[in-house]
Scaffold this active site. Structure first.
Site, mmCIF file in Angstrom:
data_model
loop_
_atom_site.group_PDB
_atom_site.id
_atom_site.type_symbol
_atom_site.label_atom_id
_atom_site.label_comp_id
_atom_site.label_asym_id
_atom_site.label_seq_id
_atom_site.Cartn_x
_atom_site.Cartn_y
_atom_site.Cartn_z
ATOM 1 N N THR A 58 51.134 77.916 23.695
ATOM 2 C CA THR A 58 50.505 77.547 24.956
ATOM 3 C C THR A 58 49.701 76.256 24.787
ATOM 4 O O THR A 58 49.440 75.806 23.677
ATOM 5 C CB THR A 58 49.590 78.678 25.443
ATOM 6 O OG1 THR A 58 48.583 78.930 24.446
ATOM 7 C CG2 THR A 58 50.383 79.956 25.687
ATOM 8 N N GLN A 80 41.815 78.996 32.107
ATOM 9 C CA GLN A 80 41.140 77.693 32.115
ATOM 10 C C GLN A 80 42.164 76.620 32.461
ATOM 11 O O GLN A 80 43.242 76.567 31.869
ATOM 12 C CB GLN A 80 40.519 77.403 30.747
ATOM 13 C CG GLN A 80 39.466 78.402 30.305
ATOM 14 C CD GLN A 80 40.037 79.599 29.553
ATOM 15 O OE1 GLN A 80 41.254 79.810 29.534
ATOM 16 N NE2 GLN A 80 39.176 80.383 28.926
ATOM 17 N N ASP A 116 36.719 75.655 34.372
ATOM 18 C CA ASP A 116 36.662 74.570 33.380
ATOM 19 C C ASP A 116 37.152 73.243 33.946
ATOM 20 O O ASP A 116 37.960 72.545 33.328
ATOM 21 C CB ASP A 116 37.470 74.926 32.134
ATOM 22 C CG ASP A 116 36.840 76.055 31.319
ATOM 23 O OD1 ASP A 116 35.880 76.671 31.818
ATOM 24 O OD2 ASP A 116 37.299 76.312 30.199
ATOM 25 N N ASP A 133 32.257 78.173 34.692
ATOM 26 C CA ASP A 133 31.931 77.185 33.645
ATOM 27 C C ASP A 133 32.547 75.831 33.957
ATOM 28 O O ASP A 133 33.105 75.163 33.064
ATOM 29 C CB ASP A 133 32.434 77.667 32.277
ATOM 30 C CG ASP A 133 31.881 79.027 31.878
ATOM 31 O OD1 ASP A 133 30.788 79.384 32.337
ATOM 32 O OD2 ASP A 133 32.558 79.732 31.111
#
Length: 338
Positions: free
Chosen positions: A101, A140, A163, A190
């Site tokens: 990934t 993310q 993110d 975040d």
């Protein structure tokens, strides 16, 4: 979660691999619909080049390596919504070659390790959506991953969900500096995070509404500042708005990465308007119990708005006037004056 409207209303998409246009021998490259921004980056040789991105939506990944120092990438108009660089992959998206990934940093639409980078008047976006990929747990999806020292962003829109902006450094021991002025940054979990010394001045942070049953829905900041670095994230004269219900978001949580357990996250939010989307009673939360936010360098100073109301003083650590003098743009950026 719905895909953002600019993808439905934008004009022609680029065809990757087309050659950008040079401007009469000057160190300027023009990129127009049908061209590739990455091809323009690849064509740059030496310092001091400018890439002008004309109105359009450029669906591609852009990577600016460290040897492209002093590069400027800017939109051709005054409106950052006119030129959009966007792609859609996440941490857990599998690479076409089967090698695994992409990871969080590898998910970024826009990546730069170049020192002295200037970006102005563009939109950088990652429109990957969790709802479209229920099989992927690494959600993310970064819009911009920035590491080079003296990286400056002005009037840039950064759009994603989890993110959005990875403001990081070139090495664990580096204190690379970044400056964001008059930028719009939106996301949910975040969505401003990393290890850089980063100043956000007059920026607008917007938290998205998530279709989830739990609270908090997310956090604006997740700094991972190195312990030896006296300066982490500084948000000054900015504002935080929300598309979610009141109190659904936290200001921050500390990120202590598994690869750098000595990190001592630092965040100062000063003279900033915090809207009702921020939980005023408990605006900070732990990422892991082993690293409680109370032990981190989280401070506020003269913030305003309903999300800044001090109802439980121990949950809102404040700078004194004397301490605030050490948390300014000039102090954080040192000899660099962007």
């Amino acid at each position: 979660m719905r895909r953002r409207a600019f993808l439905a209303t934008a004009g022609a998409l680029t065809v990757l691999g087309a050659t950008p246009a040079f401007a009469g021998g000057r160190r300027v490259l023009h990129v127009r619909p049908g061209d590739s921004v990455q091809a323009a980056v690849d064509a740059v040789t030496g310092a001091g080049w400018t890439i002008v991105v004309h109105p359009g939506t450029y669906r591609e990944v852009v990577n600016i390596p460290a040897d492209k120092a002093g590069l400027t990438v800017r939109g051709a108009t005054r409106d950052p919504r006119d030129a959009v660089i966007v792609f859609d992959r996440a941490n857990g998206t599998r690479k076409p070659d089967g090698s695994g990934t992409y990871g969080t940093a590898g998910s970024a639409t826009f990546t730069s390790a170049a020192p002295g980078l200037t970006v102005h008047g563009l939109t950088l976006a990652n429109d990957w959506l969790r709802a479209d990929h229920p099989d992927i747990t690494g959600t993310q999806a970064v819009a911009a991953y920035v590491t080079g020292d003296r990286s400056s962003f002005t009037r840039v829109r950064l759009l994603a969900h989890q993110d959005t902006l990875f403001a990081d450094t070139t090495a664990l021991t580096a204190f690379d500096r970044q400056y964001y002025r008059d930028c719009y940054i939106e996301g949910d979990v975040d969505f401003v995070f990393g290890r850089a010394t980063a100043v956000f001045e007059r920026c607008h942070f917007h938290t998205l509404d998530r279709d989830v049953a739990f609270k908090p829905e997310g956090m604006v900041f997740a700094p991972s500042t190195a312990r030896a670095n006296p300066h982490g994230f500084l948000a000054v004269r900015s504002r935080v708005t929300s598309g979610a219900e009141d109190g659904a978001y936290k200001i921050a949580r500390p990120w202590v990465p598994s690869y750098e357990t000595t990190a001592w996250p630092s965040l100062v939010v000063r003279e900033t308007e915090l809207g009702p989307g921020i939980d005023a009673v408990a605006p900070y939360v732990d990422m892991r119990a082993a690293y409680p936010w109370q032990s981190m360098r989280f401070r506020e100073y003269r913030d305003t708005g309903p999300g800044a109301e001090i109802t439980v003083p121990e949950n809102r650590p404040q700078l004194t006037d004397t301490e605030a003098a050490s948390h300014t743009r000039a102090v954080y950026l040192g000899d660099w004056r962007p």
